[in-house]
Design a protein around this motif. Structure first.
Motif, PDB file in Angstrom:
ATOM      1  N   ALA A  65      -0.099 -17.112 -59.662  1.00  0.00           N
ATOM      2  CA  ALA A  65       0.091 -16.040 -60.440  1.00  0.00           C
ATOM      3  C   ALA A  65       0.900 -16.377 -61.726  1.00  0.00           C
ATOM      4  CB  ALA A  65       0.718 -14.671 -59.783  1.00  0.00           C
ATOM      5  N   VAL A  66       0.384 -15.741 -62.954  1.00  0.00           N
ATOM      6  CA  VAL A  66       1.171 -15.913 -64.137  1.00  0.00           C
ATOM      7  C   VAL A  66       1.856 -14.636 -64.140  1.00  0.00           C
ATOM      8  CG1 VAL A  66       0.961 -16.404 -66.653  1.00  0.00           C
ATOM      9  CG2 VAL A  66      -0.566 -17.759 -64.838  1.00  0.00           C
ATOM     10  N   THR A  67       3.055 -14.864 -64.702  1.00  0.00           N
ATOM     11  CA  THR A  67       3.957 -13.525 -64.919  1.00  0.00           C
ATOM     12  C   THR A  67       4.403 -13.685 -66.389  1.00  0.00           C
ATOM     13  OG1 THR A  67       4.460 -13.346 -62.572  1.00  0.00           O
ATOM     14  CG2 THR A  67       5.760 -12.167 -64.298  1.00  0.00           C
ATOM     15  N   LYS A  68       4.263 -12.547 -67.267  1.00  0.00           N
ATOM     16  CA  LYS A  68       4.928 -12.644 -68.672  1.00  0.00           C
ATOM     17  C   LYS A  68       5.988 -11.726 -68.576  1.00  0.00           C
ATOM     18  CE  LYS A  68       3.778 -10.980 -73.278  1.00  0.00           C
ATOM     19  NZ  LYS A  68       2.717 -10.306 -74.218  1.00  0.00           N
ATOM     20  N   HIS A  69       7.336 -12.164 -69.025  1.00  0.00           N
ATOM     21  CA  HIS A  69       8.730 -11.718 -68.925  1.00  0.00           C
ATOM     22  C   HIS A  69       8.887 -11.197 -70.311  1.00  0.00           C
ATOM     23  CE1 HIS A  69       9.318 -13.040 -64.657  1.00  0.00           C
ATOM     24  NE2 HIS A  69       8.735 -13.999 -65.092  1.00  0.00           N
ATOM     25  N   ILE A  70       8.942  -9.860 -70.450  1.00  0.00           N
ATOM     26  CA  ILE A  70       9.440  -9.316 -71.833  1.00  0.00           C
ATOM     27  C   ILE A  70      11.192  -8.986 -71.577  1.00  0.00           C
ATOM     28  CG2 ILE A  70       9.314  -7.781 -73.744  1.00  0.00           C
ATOM     29  CD1 ILE A  70       6.222  -7.701 -72.588  1.00  0.00           C
ATOM     30  N   TYR A  71      11.962  -9.640 -72.515  1.00  0.00           N
ATOM     31  CA  TYR A  71      13.443  -8.950 -72.323  1.00  0.00           C
ATOM     32  C   TYR A  71      13.815  -8.213 -73.438  1.00  0.00           C
ATOM     33  CZ  TYR A  71      13.412 -12.658 -68.662  1.00  0.00           C
ATOM     34  OH  TYR A  71      13.189 -13.351 -67.736  1.00  0.00           O
ATOM     35  N   ALA A  72      14.380  -7.149 -73.466  1.00  0.00           N
ATOM     36  CA  ALA A  72      14.797  -6.316 -74.669  1.00  0.00           C
ATOM     37  C   ALA A  72      16.525  -6.287 -74.401  1.00  0.00           C
ATOM     38  CB  ALA A  72      14.455  -5.019 -74.537  1.00  0.00           C
ATOM     39  N   GLU A  73      17.113  -6.752 -75.595  1.00  0.00           N
ATOM     40  CA  GLU A  73      18.642  -6.751 -75.561  1.00  0.00           C
ATOM     41  C   GLU A  73      19.103  -5.261 -75.491  1.00  0.00           C
ATOM     42  OE1 GLU A  73      20.357  -8.057 -79.012  1.00  0.00           O
ATOM     43  OE2 GLU A  73      21.984  -8.869 -78.102  1.00  0.00           O
ATOM     44  N   VAL A  74      20.028  -4.950 -74.778  1.00  0.00           N
ATOM     45  CA  VAL A  74      20.530  -3.516 -74.920  1.00  0.00           C
ATOM     46  C   VAL A  74      22.148  -3.630 -74.797  1.00  0.00           C
ATOM     47  CG1 VAL A  74      18.553  -2.801 -73.117  1.00  0.00           C
ATOM     48  CG2 VAL A  74      20.724  -3.494 -72.197  1.00  0.00           C
ATOM     49  N   ASP A  75      22.532  -2.520 -75.295  1.00  0.00           N
ATOM     50  CA  ASP A  75      23.935  -2.261 -75.425  1.00  0.00           C
ATOM     51  C   ASP A  75      24.365  -1.235 -74.498  1.00  0.00           C
ATOM     52  OD1 ASP A  75      25.760  -1.780 -78.494  1.00  0.00           O
ATOM     53  OD2 ASP A  75      26.165  -2.884 -76.740  1.00  0.00           O
ATOM     54  N   TYR A  76      25.260  -1.409 -73.726  1.00  0.00           N
ATOM     55  CA  TYR A  76      25.749  -0.386 -72.744  1.00  0.00           C
ATOM     56  C   TYR A  76      26.775   0.423 -73.281  1.00  0.00           C
ATOM     57  CZ  TYR A  76      22.944  -3.136 -69.301  1.00  0.00           C
ATOM     58  OH  TYR A  76      22.052  -3.631 -68.606  1.00  0.00           O
ATOM     59  N   ARG A  77      26.359   1.816 -73.266  1.00  0.00           N
ATOM     60  CA  ARG A  77      27.487   2.857 -73.598  1.00  0.00           C
ATOM     61  C   ARG A  77      28.047   3.929 -72.595  1.00  0.00           C
ATOM     62  NH1 ARG A  77      24.772   3.704 -79.102  1.00  0.00           N
ATOM     63  NH2 ARG A  77      24.984   1.579 -79.971  1.00  0.00           N
ATOM     64  N   THR A  78      29.005   3.996 -72.524  1.00  0.00           N
ATOM     65  CA  THR A  78      29.643   5.111 -71.184  1.00  0.00           C
ATOM     66  C   THR A  78      29.568   6.497 -72.284  1.00  0.00           C
ATOM     67  OG1 THR A  78      30.899   3.252 -70.559  1.00  0.00           O
ATOM     68  CG2 THR A  78      31.329   5.620 -69.892  1.00  0.00           C
ATOM     69  N   THR A  79      28.831   7.522 -71.246  1.00  0.00           N
ATOM     70  CA  THR A  79      28.758   8.992 -71.930  1.00  0.00           C
ATOM     71  C   THR A  79      29.527   9.943 -70.557  1.00  0.00           C
ATOM     72  OG1 THR A  79      26.611   9.237 -71.263  1.00  0.00           O
ATOM     73  CG2 THR A  79      27.062   9.000 -73.562  1.00  0.00           C
ATOM     74  N   SER A  80      30.297  10.685 -70.910  1.00  0.00           N
ATOM     75  CA  SER A  80      31.053  11.516 -70.252  1.00  0.00           C
ATOM     76  C   SER A  80      29.993  12.506 -69.792  1.00  0.00           C
ATOM     77  CB  SER A  80      32.058  12.516 -70.734  1.00  0.00           C
ATOM     78  OG  SER A  80      33.003  11.428 -71.144  1.00  0.00           O
ATOM     79  N   ILE A  81      30.085  13.203 -68.262  1.00  0.00           N
ATOM     80  CA  ILE A  81      29.024  14.353 -67.973  1.00  0.00           C
ATOM     81  C   ILE A  81      30.113  15.258 -67.472  1.00  0.00           C
ATOM     82  CG2 ILE A  81      27.687  14.736 -65.999  1.00  0.00           C
ATOM     83  CD1 ILE A  81      26.394  12.076 -65.972  1.00  0.00           C
ATOM     84  N   ALA A  82      29.918  16.664 -67.826  1.00  0.00           N
ATOM     85  CA  ALA A  82      30.701  17.828 -67.547  1.00  0.00           C
ATOM     86  C   ALA A  82      30.696  17.996 -66.081  1.00  0.00           C
ATOM     87  CB  ALA A  82      30.023  19.018 -68.028  1.00  0.00           C
ATOM     88  N   VAL A  83      31.879  18.556 -65.653  1.00  0.00           N
ATOM     89  CA  VAL A  83      31.876  18.619 -64.138  1.00  0.00           C
ATOM     90  C   VAL A  83      30.923  19.613 -63.337  1.00  0.00           C
ATOM     91  CG1 VAL A  83      33.543  19.535 -62.523  1.00  0.00           C
ATOM     92  CG2 VAL A  83      34.591  18.221 -64.361  1.00  0.00           C
ATOM     93  N   ASP A  84      30.551  20.699 -64.071  1.00  0.00           N
ATOM     94  CA  ASP A  84      29.487  21.360 -63.673  1.00  0.00           C
ATOM     95  C   ASP A  84      27.998  20.745 -63.489  1.00  0.00           C
ATOM     96  OD1 ASP A  84      30.427  24.347 -65.499  1.00  0.00           O
ATOM     97  OD2 ASP A  84      30.949  23.624 -63.339  1.00  0.00           O
ATOM     98  N   GLN A  85      27.854  19.910 -64.652  1.00  0.00           N
ATOM     99  CA  GLN A  85      26.469  18.976 -64.436  1.00  0.00           C
ATOM    100  C   GLN A  85      26.591  17.870 -63.082  1.00  0.00           C
ATOM    101  OE1 GLN A  85      25.910  17.282 -68.366  1.00  0.00           O
ATOM    102  NE2 GLN A  85      23.826  16.506 -67.682  1.00  0.00           N
ATOM    103  N   ALA A  86      28.013  17.555 -62.949  1.00  0.00           N
ATOM    104  CA  ALA A  86      28.130  16.511 -62.079  1.00  0.00           C
ATOM    105  C   ALA A  86      27.915  17.395 -60.808  1.00  0.00           C
ATOM    106  CB  ALA A  86      29.179  15.694 -62.265  1.00  0.00           C
TER     107      ALA A  86
END
Lengths: 93, 390
Positions: free
Chosen positions: B312-333
């Motif tokens: 099999a031949v596989t094409k790998h596509i890599y996308a650079e990402v930036d990780y950001r931390t976001t808060s979640i409200a207690v009710d939502q959690a």
């Protein structure tokens, strides 16, 4: 003398039940149906056509008549004939 | 036949004898000890026959005194074949490589056939085999059939017999399931509790009920016995049947964090390829030059009919990402954790619409900065299960 020796040899062969083709230099003829004929201890071909093959043997000749006759193999002693064999004649000298 | 085979091995020529004294020549050839075969009279003065190369070279002296000409009209045998082949070395090498390739490929399993299962699906058996390394493209030398048969019998208790064999490149797995006694054929048995619960209703159709409304039962307790007393007071054995409803409880838990990490694409991409042949993988191109990336793979595997080829031949596509931390409200959690607990219950067969009562507990996870929600639900359903006495 020679005839006397031959007579003695024939007597010996029949009394002792020895193989006549080996002792008396006679041909051995084997036929399978009417399609194959093997002659062992032949003395050569006199005539060969697709309808008649005349072979020299000890004491005379034999003529094979038929159709589409082919010499399947021939060497110093053996001859194999194939085809549709209708008639075999044996003749002495 | 052996004579013909030998003649082919040493090589022979087809000769044409032309002249008047053909029989004499044939006699000379035969008398010299040179065999001639397939001798045929073509016309009145032509014969065709076959003779070995070695003997043909000795014919010249035999022609003296005869008005016969000899010519070659054909050649056959290994020496001529070898000469022809030596001018086409590429073909020979190619054929040899092809034969070697076929021989090598015949050492792998290319088809797996599973037959005989009704309750157990072929996919389940196939998954188990794949975990043991038995799949299309697996080398036959690495497959232990006895081990696989035993493994299947152990892994699937419903099976009573397993047969595994390899025929050529085809692997055949045949299974036979245990025949459980049909309910209608079973003469004796009781109704037992399928799980723990508090009895709310007992409806016996046949047999003697041993529990009443309000009883607490454990899994396996006899609810309706197949034993009964006939009109003469004699104890009889029978097949119990009935409905026994009870309140049962299920519990599960779910967790959620108060923050989440999101990957944001920066817009930079990198592409590379890999080629897989069986278990070996060859990577082409540089690895992704990003510290953090998300990747996508598209695989192309050729097929012949329904059969996938082992590369099999596989094409790998890599996308650079930036990780950001976001808060979640207690009710939502809390809501997210509760939903996860419901999902866990649904996976174990609980129908949310049938739930009569719920009890939710919360517990904060200080070290992991999140919340754990415990969920206990109450349902009421039939817990009766027939247990044959064999």
């Amino acid at each position: 003398m020679e005839r006397g020796l031959k007579k003695a040899a024939k007597k010996l062969v029949s009394t002792m039940e020895l193989p006549a083709d080996a002792i008396l230099d006679l041909p051995r003829i084997t036929m399978i149906g009417n399609t194959e004929l093997m002659v062992e201890n032949h003395k050569g071909i006199e005539k060969y056509t697709s309808t008649e093959v005349r072979i020299r043997i000890t004491g005379g000749h034999m003529a094979i008549h038929g159709r589409r006759l082919i010499v399947r193999f021939i060497d110093k002693d053996d001859l194999k004939l194939e085809g549709v064999i209708t008639n075999i004649d044996m003749g002495d000298q | 036949m052996i004579t013909r085979l030998w003649a082919w091995l040493v090589g022979y020529v087809v000769i044409k004898l032309k002249g008047a004294q053909l029989e004499a020549l044939v006699n000379r050839i035969a008398g010299g000890g040179y065999g001639i075969w397939d001798l045929e009279r073509v016309t009145a003065n032509i014969m065709i026959g076959k003779i070995r190369i070695k003997h043909f070279k000795k014919l010249r002296p035999l022609l003296s005194g005869l008005n016969v000409r000899v010519g070659i009209v054909g050649r056959a045998g290994l020496p001529f074949f070898a000469a022809k082949v030596s001018r086409r070395k590429g073909l020979v090498v190619g054929l040899a490589l092809l034969a070697a390739l076929f021989y090598h490929l015949a050492g792998f399993v290319w088809m797996i056939e599973i037959a005989g299962g009704e309750q157990i699906s072929a996919a389940a058996i196939s998954d188990l085999l794949a975990r043991e390394g038995v799949r299309v493209g697996a080398p036959k030398s690495q497959i232990d059939l006895n081990y696989l048969e035993n493994l299947l019998l152990i892994s699937f208790p419903e099976l009573s017999w397993v047969g595994a064999r390899i025929k050529g490149v085809l692997m055949q797995i045949e299974v036979t399931e245990r025949a459980s006694p049909h309910r209608a054929e079973v003469q004796y048995g009781d109704v037992v509790a399928a799980q723990n619960g508090l009895i709310t209703q007992v409806v016996p159709f046949r047999g003697t009920p041993l529990v009443t409304v309000g009883s607490t039962v454990k899994k396996g307790d006899i609810l309706i016995s197949g034993e009964y007393y006939d009109q003469y007071g004699r104890r009889q054995q029978g097949s119990a049947e009935g409905i026994v409803r009870a309140r049962v409880w299920y519990d599960a838990f779910g967790e959620a964090a108060f923050s989440k990490i999101t990957a944001i694409e920066t817009g930079n991409y990198h592409t590379s390829y890999s080629v897989a042949i069986g278990k070996w993988v060859l990577r082409l191109g540089r690895p992704a030059p990003f510290a953090n990336h998300a990747s996508e793979a598209h695989t192309w595997q050729p097929r012949i009919g329904g059969l996938k080829l082992p590369f099999a031949v596989t094409k790998h596509i890599y996308a650079e990402v930036d990780y950001r931390t976001t808060s979640i409200a207690v009710d939502q959690a809390r809501a997210l954790a509760l939903e996860r607990a419901w999902q866990q219950l649904a996976a174990s067969g609980v129908d949310r619409d049938q739930v009569k009562d719920t009890q939710v507990t919360e517990h904060y996870l200080m070290d992991q900065d999140g919340i754990r929600v415990g969920l206990i639900v109450e349902l009421e359903h039939d817990i009766a299960e027939f247990a044959p006495r064999l």
